[in-house]
Every structure is written in structure tokens, then in C-alpha cells.
Motif scaffolding. Structure first.
Motif, PDB file in Angstrom:
ATOM      1  N   UNK A  85      31.733   2.036 -20.017  1.00 13.20           N
ATOM      2  CA  UNK A  85      32.045   3.380 -20.527  1.00 13.20           C
ATOM      3  C   UNK A  85      33.493   3.384 -21.017  1.00 13.20           C
ATOM      4  N   UNK A  86      33.649   3.853 -22.223  1.00 17.31           N
ATOM      5  CA  UNK A  86      34.984   3.990 -22.802  1.00 17.31           C
ATOM      6  C   UNK A  86      35.083   5.372 -23.433  1.00 17.31           C
ATOM      7  N   UNK A  87      35.770   6.275 -22.726  1.00 15.54           N
ATOM      8  CA  UNK A  87      35.852   7.651 -23.205  1.00 15.54           C
ATOM      9  C   UNK A  87      34.477   8.301 -23.202  1.00 15.54           C
ATOM     10  N   UNK A  88      34.044   8.769 -24.365  1.00 12.18           N
ATOM     11  CA  UNK A  88      32.740   9.422 -24.429  1.00 12.18           C
ATOM     12  C   UNK A  88      31.672   8.478 -24.974  1.00 12.18           C
ATOM     13  N   UNK A  89      31.887   7.145 -24.855  1.00 13.32           N
ATOM     14  CA  UNK A  89      30.896   6.188 -25.351  1.00 13.32           C
ATOM     15  C   UNK A  89      30.395   5.287 -24.216  1.00 13.32           C
ATOM     16  N   UNK A  90      29.058   5.131 -24.170  1.00 10.82           N
ATOM     17  CA  UNK A  90      28.390   4.207 -23.248  1.00 10.82           C
ATOM     18  C   UNK A  90      27.872   3.025 -24.074  1.00 10.82           C
ATOM     19  N   UNK A  91      28.267   1.820 -23.708  1.00 11.58           N
ATOM     20  CA  UNK A  91      27.791   0.618 -24.404  1.00 11.58           C
ATOM     21  C   UNK A  91      26.905  -0.201 -23.470  1.00 11.58           C
ATOM     22  N   UNK A  92      25.677  -0.462 -23.915  1.00 17.07           N
ATOM     23  CA  UNK A  92      24.764  -1.349 -23.201  1.00 17.07           C
ATOM     24  C   UNK A  92      24.801  -2.702 -23.901  1.00 17.07           C
ATOM     25  N   UNK A  93      25.182  -3.741 -23.153  1.00 13.99           N
ATOM     26  CA  UNK A  93      25.333  -5.081 -23.710  1.00 13.99           C
ATOM     27  C   UNK A  93      24.219  -5.972 -23.178  1.00 13.99           C
ATOM     28  N   UNK A  94      23.403  -6.473 -24.100  1.00  9.13           N
ATOM     29  CA  UNK A  94      22.286  -7.353 -23.738  1.00  9.13           C
ATOM     30  C   UNK A  94      22.594  -8.776 -24.193  1.00  9.13           C
ATOM     31  N   UNK A  95      22.420  -9.750 -23.277  1.00 13.14           N
ATOM     32  CA  UNK A  95      22.616 -11.168 -23.597  1.00 13.14           C
ATOM     33  C   UNK A  95      21.449 -11.977 -23.030  1.00 13.14           C
ATOM     34  N   UNK A  96      20.210 -11.715 -23.490  1.00 14.41           N
ATOM     35  CA  UNK A  96      19.031 -12.407 -22.949  1.00 14.41           C
ATOM     36  C   UNK A  96      18.918 -13.829 -23.507  1.00 14.41           C
ATOM     37  N   UNK A  97      18.183 -14.679 -22.771  1.00 19.85           N
ATOM     38  CA  UNK A  97      17.882 -16.023 -23.238  1.00 19.85           C
ATOM     39  C   UNK A  97      16.453 -16.099 -23.744  1.00 19.85           C
ATOM     40  N   UNK A  98      16.021 -17.307 -24.131  1.00 18.38           N
ATOM     41  CA  UNK A  98      14.666 -17.475 -24.646  1.00 18.38           C
ATOM     42  C   UNK A  98      13.605 -17.253 -23.568  1.00 18.38           C
ATOM     43  N   UNK A  99      13.984 -17.405 -22.323  1.00 18.90           N
ATOM     44  CA  UNK A  99      13.005 -17.217 -21.249  1.00 18.90           C
ATOM     45  C   UNK A  99      12.944 -15.764 -20.785  1.00 18.90           C
ATOM     46  N   UNK A 100      13.690 -14.873 -21.474  1.00 19.75           N
ATOM     47  CA  UNK A 100      13.684 -13.445 -21.143  1.00 19.75           C
ATOM     48  C   UNK A 100      12.885 -12.633 -22.147  1.00 19.75           C
ATOM     49  N   UNK A 101      12.204 -13.302 -23.085  1.00 21.73           N
ATOM     50  CA  UNK A 101      11.448 -12.588 -24.111  1.00 21.73           C
ATOM     51  C   UNK A 101      10.290 -11.824 -23.459  1.00 21.73           C
ATOM     52  N   UNK A 102      10.416 -10.486 -23.484  1.00 25.05           N
ATOM     53  CA  UNK A 102       9.413  -9.621 -22.871  1.00 25.05           C
ATOM     54  C   UNK A 102       9.869  -8.180 -23.076  1.00 25.05           C
ATOM     55  N   UNK A 103       9.158  -7.243 -22.470  1.00 26.12           N
ATOM     56  CA  UNK A 103       9.525  -5.825 -22.491  1.00 26.12           C
ATOM     57  C   UNK A 103       9.983  -5.401 -21.104  1.00 26.12           C
ATOM     58  N   UNK A 124      13.205  -4.273 -25.614  1.00 30.26           N
ATOM     59  CA  UNK A 124      12.296  -5.360 -25.990  1.00 30.26           C
ATOM     60  C   UNK A 124      13.128  -6.548 -26.435  1.00 30.26           C
ATOM     61  N   UNK A 125      12.965  -7.677 -25.720  1.00 26.84           N
ATOM     62  CA  UNK A 125      13.645  -8.904 -26.125  1.00 26.84           C
ATOM     63  C   UNK A 125      12.727  -9.653 -27.072  1.00 26.84           C
ATOM     64  N   UNK A 126      13.214  -9.930 -28.272  1.00 29.25           N
ATOM     65  CA  UNK A 126      12.399 -10.585 -29.294  1.00 29.25           C
ATOM     66  C   UNK A 126      12.937 -11.980 -29.560  1.00 29.25           C
ATOM     67  N   UNK A 127      12.062 -12.820 -30.136  1.00 26.74           N
ATOM     68  CA  UNK A 127      12.423 -14.205 -30.417  1.00 26.74           C
ATOM     69  C   UNK A 127      13.524 -14.257 -31.487  1.00 26.74           C
TER      70      UNK A 127
END
Length: 637
Positions: A85-103, A124-127
Motif C-alpha cells: 500500500x502506497x498512499x491511496x493505492x494497493x498493488x498486488x504483485x504476482x510472480x508465478x512460475x510454470x508450475x503455478x498455472x491454474x485459477x 488466473x495464471x496463464x502460460x
């Protein structure tokens, strides 16, 4: 004027009570009540996509009507997802791998220190083909059982560039190489070298992590992306295994889990080269050893007996190339790995060495060479491998036997390894007539006189086994269930200087269905097929003119009972028929060998035959009287 000045303090007091000017509200009890708090919120779409092997940042706007600071907490989120959270902004950071492909779904909790608001998110993690790797395959990486994610299918890579492909409940052998990526040739069962591949698979290993592989598998023009996981811990061993080549009979292995002793009947095609003789042998033999668990395998390094087969080779003396010697050499197991595989199967991987079985004194193994100048000593140091596919069996209750009927089953065996010598039968199954509830007879037809020969026995059930007694000697048989549900009758045969041979024979009522002469004509193949054999079994063809083919040209003859006898044409004169040729060989006391097939039932494309092999000649050590069964698949009329 005095009246107005008197009223002014009263008017000011009434204005503060109503909350005007931002003052607190009098509750009438002397306390103060603050205004209600506004819960924090956010704006934006509550679902997003993230590419594998890439960082994806998704930003949301936070709102708090009271201007309070807002914090965010992730609940049930995957490890590769974080928030800031920075001020009035929420950032969601995703760093999935190839074995995390799913919903995935997770929860975001917002808090202003007083109230919370929860939101359910989806990601949804996509290829991400642009980030695919190309990991170099190797035996060290691939060897073992790999299961497809959420499936019972997969690949079993063996250490000698072969393996087992499991798909939709069926198994096929494959060969593989890593010359240009990973290539799999999926082969027909029983024809791993001399046949065309059923499928050719090109595989790219995209990613590797924690005994998992992400694969791009291309078959023809179609490419599929799958994840496979290596079975690093071995499954449990079954108590009993049957070799998968079994049709009417098969080699039976027994595992004693209390003592860790494995009594294995190894049926395996072994290629070996001795002297200037090259052999391709389909060998069956018993090996007994103590196993220990090592990762996904059970390994035997300690043996009670390890001699698998005795072979002969011709070697010449190094100092006198014209002087040759025939040398017997034992093929000896040095290590066996048992790996539980797919669909209740297991694979035996056997490593063999050679052991000199002939006294060659005063020569030494370094004094003898083959035609390629390889010494016998170097031959004895060679190591070769084979593999065998087996399937777990369950014990079965002793089948109900009806007096007055005939059954096919395992042979009665004497302690001296003879099989009913009074009937002249040297090997093969028996035909049993159960005359009463305690008495019966083994029946064999004398092929020359066409008269039945009988050996009487008594029988009874003992501890879930069938005991048959002939001349006071007991032959005891347990029962198991073949993979197709047919009862199987076991037989343990002693062999001189070796461990007992253990077999399973189909046990079923002998019924002769009505068949016609035309049912014999056509091309057949044996259903008795070694899974890893290098070439297909030889076809058997019968023609209406009594010609045919089995390995080479044959002559056939229809017997009075409608069965067909046949022999190789090569030993006969150009104008001789079967009967004339056989009679001449007998009259001249010459060597002869012929076979007989009698069709007793047809089930779809499977033809069940009673089988006889009879051979004789001037050498008293040469002679066969073998009776058994054959189940052929009819390929064409």
C-alpha cells in the motif's frame, strides 16, 4: 435592549447542542458521541490474469471517507502473490512460475484501524511461451516413474533408453533418445526394434522444479502442455507378480515381505554375444535374492542363486587360431531393480554378467579370443541388461470343481522334476478328468495309437489349495486370478541345481465347441508376447491345400479328429506330403519334429488350441512329448 443581551448566551448554547459549527453532541447524560466511522473500500476489477515466469503488478485505488490510513492483508493467497500500500493505492504483485498455472481465489482485507472490509479476488495464471526453457534431458534426470498431473497416466523411463508409456489404461513400450531434444518412439507391445512406431513424440522440457517437469509434447501437428511429477518414494510391492506375456500360462514371482526375499521368475529377452555366435534369447529362469528399498525402487544385490541361463560360445586359442574351443558360460544376475509402475504393474531391470562354467585349464580366459580378437576374459567382464514387465496378482479361492467334467490346468510335478513319466509327458499342462468327488485321472492321447493314456489321482482341498496325489506323492496347487478374471492354477517345478520354477496356468473346463475345417485356415499370431521383445512373434499360416508358413514353409495334415499336424518342409522331399515325409523319417530312424493343434473354442478373434509337440531321433537324449495350449489371434482368413 437589556432583554436582547440577556437572550444571547442562551442562543449560543442551543447552537452547540445541534452539532453546528462542528461541536460534539450532548447526549443528555453529560457524555459525547463521535460521528460514525466510514469503512475503507477499493475500486477496480476483482479478477486479473498473470503470466507465468513474469512479474505482473495490478493496482487498485483505496478510498476512506474519513481520510484514515488504510492497510491491506492477503488471506489464503498463493506464496507468489504479495501486496503493498502506497498512499491511496494497493498493488498486488504476482510472480508465478510454470508450475503455478491454474485459477486461484483469495481474500483481501482492508482496515482503517477501526473497521475492515473484505473482498474476494480471483487470479488466473496463464502460460507464457516466450519464457519457456529447453532443459537438456539425461538418464539421470529422467530415470523413474513420472505421473501426469491429476492422472494415473504417465511415463516410466528406464536406464537403458527404453520405457513404459501409460495412457488411458493401456501400456506400450517406448525407446527414447536425447540426440536432438527428447524423442520418444512408442512401439507395439512385443516389437520394440523391428516394427514401425505407433506414435512419435517430441518433448521439450520447459521447466523443472522439485521433482516436477513441465513438458511440451508434440505428436504430429498437435502440441500439448502437461506437468508430470516424479514418484520419488516407491509404492508397495505386491505379494505376487505375473509376467505380462502370459496368455495360457505365465511365470510367477513371489515376494516375501517379512523376510525381504524375492523369488522372481524372470522372463526376459536377453541379447548377448559370445565368441562368434550371436544369440537373441527369450529366457525364463528363477532368481532368488534379498531386496532393500532405495527411493522409488526395491534393489537386489544379494542373491541365493543368480544363474539365469547357460550359453555356449566358440573361442580360438590366441597362439593357435586354428584350434577352437566351445565354452559354456553362465549368464548371472548381478543386480535387479524392481520399480512399481502404472496400473498395478512393476518393472524388473536386470543387469547380468558372465561366469565361466567350463574348465579350460591349462588355458586361461586371456588365452582365448573370438573372431573380433576379444578375449574370453574381456567377455566375462561385460555387463548386459534386460527388462521385464509384470502385473500384480490377487489370490483366488479354489474354484468349484464338478465331478464328471474335464478341466485344463497346471501339470502334476514329482519331486524329481519329472512330469507324469508314465504318460511320457516331459513338459506342459495337464487335462484332468474329475471322476468323483475324490478321484480322477490325468488323460493324454497316445499320438500314434490315438488311444487315451491315464494316470489316476486322488484329490482334495487343503487350506485354499488343491492337492493331487499320485502314487502317494502330493502335488499341491494354489490359485490366483489372471488379469482377465480367469482362475489360474499355480505349479512349482523343481529344477536340478536351481531354484524352483514357478508358473501359473489357466484353470478352466475343457469344452470342445463345434468348429469347421475352414476355422483352421488363415493367418494367426500367438498372444504369448514378451512386452519388451525386439521383434514380433512369428505368424502361423494354414492354407486349404495343406501348405503354410511358420518361420519357414511347412506341410500340414488333417488328423481323424479334425486337428492339424504340421512340420517344416525343409526336411521332406519335393513331392512328399506330410504323412509320407514323417513315415520315411521314422523308418530311417532319423530326427523328426512335428506339432499338432486342435481347436477347442473361439472367443472373438481369439482361437484356443490344444497344442502338442512331438520329436524323436537316434540320439537317446533327444526327444520331446510336450502338451500345452496356445491362444492365437486370427489376423485374416
Amino acid at each position: 435592549m437589556k432583554k436582547l443581551l440577556y437572550l444571547l448566551p442562551l442562543l449560543c448554547f442551543l447552537s452547540a447542542c445541534s452539532g453546528g459549527g462542528g461541536g460534539d453532541i450532548d447526549t443528555g447524560g453529560g457524555g459525547v458521541q463521535p460521528p460514525p466511522n466510514s469503512a475503507p473500500t477499493l475500486t477496480g476489477t476483482l479478477s486479473f490474469e498473470a503470466k507465468a515466469q513474469t512479474q505482473t503488478d495490478t493496482v487498485y485505488t483505496l478510498v476512506d471517507a474519513d481520510g484514515d490510513s488504510i492497510s491491506a492483508e492477503l488471506v489464503n493467497a498463493p506464496d507468489w502473490l504479495t501486496s503493498s500500500v502506497n498512499g491511496d493505492q494497493l498493488t498486488l504483485t504476482a510472480q508465478p512460475g510454470f508450475f503455478d498455472i491454474s485459477n486461484y481465489t483469495f481474500e483481501v482485507k482492508l482496515s482503517d484501524g477501526e473497521d475492515t472490509t473484505s473482498y474476494e479476488f480471483g487470479v488466473s495464471v496463464i502460460d507464457n511461451p516466450e519464457q519457456w526453457g529447453n532443459i537438456t534431458p539425461s538418464s539421470d534426470l529422467l530415470a523413474g516413474v513420472w505421473k501426469l498431473e491429476n492422472s494415473e497416466d504417465g511415463f516410466h523411463f528406464l536406464e537403458n533408453d527404453t520405457g513404459v508409456y501409460a495412457i488411458n489404461g493401456e501400456l506400450n513400450p517406448f525407446s527414447w533418445n536425447d540426440v536432438e531434444g527428447l524423442k520418444l518412439n512408442v512401439m507395439p507391445v512385443g516389437c520394440t526394434v523391428e516394427c514401425a512406431a505407433i506414435n512419435e513424440l517430441s518433448i521439450v522440457i520447459i521447466a523443472e522444479q522439485d521433482n516436477r517437469l513441465r513438458l511440451a509434447i508434440t505428436e504430429g501437428s498437435d502440441t500439448s502442455i502437461v506437468t508430470v511429477e516424479k514418484m520419488t518414494e516407491s509404492g508397495s510391492l505386491a505379494d505376487t507378480y505375473l509376467d505380462t506375456s502370459a496368455s495360457y500360462s505365465g511365470a510367477l514371482s513371489v515376494i516375501d515381505k517379512e523376510t525381504s526375499i524375492a523369488k522372481l521368475m524372470i522372463k526376459s529377452a536377453v541379447r548377448n554375444k559370445l565368441g562368434n555366435n550371436t544369440h537373441l534369447n527369450s529366457r525364463t529362469g528363477p532368481i532368488i535374492g534379498e531386496y532393500e528399498q532405495m527411493g522409488d525402487k526395491f534393489v537386489i544385490n544379494s542373491f541365493e542363486n543368480s544363474a539365469f541361463a547357460t550359453l555356449d560360445g566358440r573361442f580360438n586359442e590366441r597362439s593357435n587360431s586354428m584350434q577352437s574351443h566351445y565354452v559354456n558360460i553362465d549368464l548371472v544376475a548381478t543386480q535387479i531393480k524392481i520399480t512399481p509402475s502404472f496400473y498395478n504393474h512393476a518393472v524388473y531391470e536386470i543387469t547380468y554378467g558372465y561366469q565361466l562354467a567350463t574348465d579350460i585349464a591349462p588355458l586361461t580366459p586371456s588365452d582365448l579370443i573370438d573372431y573380433e580378437n576379444v578375449t574370453l576374459e574381456e567377455t566375462l567382464q561385460q555387463r548386459i541388461q534386460s527388462q521385464s514387465l509384470v502385473i500384480a496378482l490377487e489370490p483366488a479361492a479354489t474354484p468349484v470343481i464338478t465331478a464328471g467334467k474335464s478341466y485344463l490346468g497346471a501339470p502334476i510335478v514329482y519331486d524329481d522334476a519329472s512330469i507324469l513319466p508314465s504318460l511320457g509327458i516331459t513338459f506342459g499342462g495337464n487335462t484332468y478328468q474329475f471322476v468323483t468327488s475324490t478321484e480322477g485321472a490325468v488323460v493324454v492321447e497316445d499320438f500314434d495309437t490315438k488311444q487315451p493314456l491315464e494316470e489316476n489321482f486322488s484329490w482334495l482341498y487343503i487350506d485354499n489349495s488343491l492337492a493331487l496325489t499320485v502314487d502317494g506323492k502330493v502335488s499341491e496347487h494354489r490359485f490366483y486370478t489372471f488379469p482377465d478374471g480367469t482362475p489360474g492354477m499355480s505349479q512349482e517345478r523343481p529344477v536340478e541345481n536351481k531354484a524352483n520354477w514357478h508358473y501359473l496356468y489357466r484353470f478352466e473346463e475343457l469344452v470342445y465347441q463345434p468348429v469347421s475345417e475352414e476355422d483352421y485356415w488363415g493367418t494367426f499370431e500367438d498372444t504369448f508376447v514378451d512386452f519388451f521383445a525386439e521383434k514380433q512373434v512369428d505368424k502361423l499360416t494354414f492354407n486349404a491345400d495343406m501348405s503354410g508358413f511358420y518361420v519357414r514353409d511347412i506341410l500340414s495334415h488333417r488328423e481323424e479328429d479334425g486337428s492339424l499336424s504340421f512340420m517344416y518342409k525343409s526336411g521332406c522331399g519335393e513331392l512328399e506330403n506330410f504323412s509320407e515325409c514323417l513315415q520315411r523319417l521314422k523308418d530311417n530312424n532319423d530326427y523328426y519334429l512335428f506339432r499338432n493343434l486342435k481347436l477347442n473354442k473361439i472367443e472373438g478373434d481369439k482361437y484356443h488350441f490344444m497344442y502338442r509337440l512331438i520329436a524323436d531321433g537316434p540320439d537317446e537324449n533327444y526327444g520331446y512329448n510336450f502338451q500345452s495350449r496356445r491362444i492365437y489371434r486370427k489376423l485374416s482368413n
